[in-house]
Motif scaffolding. Structure first.
Motif, PDB file in Angstrom:
ATOM      1  N   ALA A  27      41.759  37.158  35.984  1.00  0.00           N
ATOM      2  CA  ALA A  27      41.008  36.741  37.133  1.00  0.00           C
ATOM      3  C   ALA A  27      41.272  37.621  38.250  1.00  0.00           C
ATOM      4  N   ALA A  28      42.403  37.706  38.636  1.00  0.00           N
ATOM      5  CA  ALA A  28      42.917  38.768  39.938  1.00  0.00           C
ATOM      6  C   ALA A  28      42.162  40.005  39.724  1.00  0.00           C
ATOM      7  N   GLY A  29      42.218  40.589  38.901  1.00  0.00           N
ATOM      8  CA  GLY A  29      41.632  41.815  38.680  1.00  0.00           C
ATOM      9  C   GLY A  29      39.921  41.943  38.903  1.00  0.00           C
ATOM     10  N   ILE A  30      39.302  40.916  38.417  1.00  0.00           N
ATOM     11  CA  ILE A  30      38.040  40.831  38.796  1.00  0.00           C
ATOM     12  C   ILE A  30      37.907  40.404  40.118  1.00  0.00           C
ATOM     13  N   GLU A  31      38.549  39.396  40.753  1.00  0.00           N
ATOM     14  CA  GLU A  31      38.237  39.110  42.261  1.00  0.00           C
ATOM     15  C   GLU A  31      38.229  40.238  43.198  1.00  0.00           C
ATOM     16  N   SER A  32      39.252  41.095  42.685  1.00  0.00           N
ATOM     17  CA  SER A  32      39.590  42.578  43.643  1.00  0.00           C
ATOM     18  C   SER A  32      38.465  43.305  43.729  1.00  0.00           C
ATOM     19  N   ALA A  33      37.191  43.347  42.763  1.00  0.00           N
ATOM     20  CA  ALA A  33      36.286  44.151  42.861  1.00  0.00           C
ATOM     21  C   ALA A  33      35.125  43.468  42.928  1.00  0.00           C
ATOM     22  N   ALA A  34      35.126  41.903  42.594  1.00  0.00           N
ATOM     23  CA  ALA A  34      33.864  41.269  42.869  1.00  0.00           C
ATOM     24  C   ALA A  34      34.113  40.151  43.715  1.00  0.00           C
ATOM     25  N   ARG A  35      33.276  39.933  44.829  1.00  0.00           N
ATOM     26  CA  ARG A  35      33.596  39.086  45.645  1.00  0.00           C
ATOM     27  C   ARG A  35      32.651  37.766  45.416  1.00  0.00           C
ATOM     28  N   CYS A  36      33.511  37.146  44.484  1.00  0.00           N
ATOM     29  CA  CYS A  36      32.558  35.710  44.158  1.00  0.00           C
ATOM     30  C   CYS A  36      34.034  34.765  44.035  1.00  0.00           C
ATOM     31  N   ALA A  37      33.333  33.660  44.079  1.00  0.00           N
ATOM     32  CA  ALA A  37      34.231  32.357  44.056  1.00  0.00           C
ATOM     33  C   ALA A  37      35.492  32.291  42.903  1.00  0.00           C
ATOM     34  N   PRO A  38      36.558  32.285  43.109  1.00  0.00           N
ATOM     35  CA  PRO A  38      37.435  32.095  41.796  1.00  0.00           C
ATOM     36  C   PRO A  38      37.066  31.122  40.875  1.00  0.00           C
ATOM     37  N   ALA A  39      36.489  29.894  40.949  1.00  0.00           N
ATOM     38  CA  ALA A  39      35.819  29.003  40.054  1.00  0.00           C
ATOM     39  C   ALA A  39      34.760  29.796  38.983  1.00  0.00           C
ATOM     40  N   ARG A  42      36.567  32.054  36.761  1.00  0.00           N
ATOM     41  CA  ARG A  42      37.461  31.252  35.648  1.00  0.00           C
ATOM     42  C   ARG A  42      36.398  30.884  34.474  1.00  0.00           C
ATOM     43  N   LEU A  43      34.934  30.583  34.889  1.00  0.00           N
ATOM     44  CA  LEU A  43      33.826  29.855  33.844  1.00  0.00           C
ATOM     45  C   LEU A  43      33.599  31.173  33.424  1.00  0.00           C
ATOM     46  N   VAL A  44      33.350  32.569  33.757  1.00  0.00           N
ATOM     47  CA  VAL A  44      33.082  33.538  33.117  1.00  0.00           C
ATOM     48  C   VAL A  44      34.203  34.177  32.128  1.00  0.00           C
ATOM     49  N   LEU A  45      35.398  34.132  32.521  1.00  0.00           N
ATOM     50  CA  LEU A  45      36.347  34.372  31.592  1.00  0.00           C
ATOM     51  C   LEU A  45      36.455  33.249  30.160  1.00  0.00           C
TER      52      LEU A  45
END
Length: 330
Positions: A27-39, A42-45
């Motif tokens: 999640a940390a890796g994805i959030e560093s590249a895609a500016r979207c909600a952590p929730a 988590r759902l995508v993962l």
């Protein structure tokens, strides 16, 4: 203990903690590249680890494709992208058999669907005939060309993006196609600080620069651990009552199917594991009901938008009693 984990060794707290740490790093890796909600991340993962496909529905320019590319990067798999247009052919997705003059034999040339993460951009801008080319591979993880089956790599995930169905030049996905997606999600607009950072050109990691957190073997191990997460009978019965209520709802032509109920249970196990827990709670079910069931509802007026589905499911959730906390682990 009345659970479906009979025949499996009980999941340990240590396994749950390690799994949650893996999810946190992805999640940390994805959030560093895609500016979207952590929730949303988590759902995508959760969907990917469960083996389910994801439909991202939102306006153009909201970062849907970036999210999909970042997911492919952190899971260590190959990724291919299909840009859907009205003139796209089914063979442009699945591949084609071509006669080789030298060998005097027919050879199969695989299409972009042969990857671990397949990004299908603007799926509702291509024709229904081409949309249907994805039906077999999303369900059976293989394509059949000229009568010969060709398996795709494992793990396999389709991340499709689509614009809202009321925009010009779109072909709404039929119910059979929608049912192939485990979740339908919407990214929404970013927060003010995130959007300002993007406008200022603030440094942001690109999906290509992300490091893989795990590989296909580790993903399979994660799925095996999730199969052992405790799912108590009262929580199963709660899912059943919710499903039955959608089938009797006065504003729905069709409620959720048995496949949808099973999909929700599978996703709830992985969702609980991602949180470091060894058991599923009714709150997990409620958090996943919208993403997993929303696109499967068929209102009397036609296909349900995400907003309409949310309202209908809120009514269903409000009407069905929730099991008590003491019942979640039995």
């Amino acid at each position: 203990m009345s659970t479906t984990t009979a025949g499996y060794a009980a999941i340990t707290g240590e396994e749950a903690v390690l799994a949650a740490d893996t999810f946190d790093r992805m999640a940390a890796g994805i959030e560093s590249a895609a500016r979207c909600a952590p929730a949303t991340v988590r759902l995508v993962l959760t969907a990917f680890a469960t083996g389910g496909h994801v439909l991202l529905e939102d306006l153009p320019g909201m970062g849907k494709t970036t999210l999909a590319r970042a997911l492919a990067a952190v899971t260590g798999g190959t990724s291919r992208r299909v840009q859907c247009t009205p003139d796209l052919l089914p063979s442009d997705i699945t591949g084609v058999t071509i006669f080789n003059d030298r060998s005097r034999e027919f050879e199969f040339h695989p299409g972009p669907v042969f990857a671990n993460v397949v990004i299908v951009d603007e799926i509702n801008r291509t024709s229904p005939k081409t949309q249907s080319a994805l039906l077999e591979v999303m369900q059976e993880e293989q394509v059949t060309v000229d009568g010969s089956p060709h398996p795709v790599p494992s793990p396999f995930l389709v991340v499709a993006t689509q614009n809202p169905i009321d925009l010009e030049g779109t072909f709404p996905l039929p119910e059979a196609q929608l049912d192939r997606f485990l979740m339908r999600l919407s990214l929404g607009y970013p927060g003010e600080e995130a959007e300002l950072a993007l406008m200022r050109g603030a440094l942001q990691t690109t999906p290509e620069n992300l490091s893989a957190v795990l590989d296909g073997t580790e993903m399979a191990r994660l799925a095996a651990i999730a199969d052992r997460v405790i799912f108590a009978d009262p929580v199963y019965e709660y899912v059943l009552r919710l499903a039955q209520r959608t089938r009797r709802h006065p504003r729905l032509r069709a409620g959720v199917s048995m496949r949808a109920s099973i999909a929700l249970c599978r996703a709830a196990r992985m969702y609980a594991l991602a949180d470091g827990r060894v058991y599923v709670t009714p709150e997990d079910v409620k958090a996943l009901a919208g993403p997993v069931w929303g696109h499967r509802l068929v209102p009397l007026s036609g296909a349900a938008t995400a907003e309409e589905a949310a309202v209908l499911l809120d009514e269903v959730l409000a009407e069905v009693p929730v099991p008590g906390p003491h019942e979640n682990r039995r």
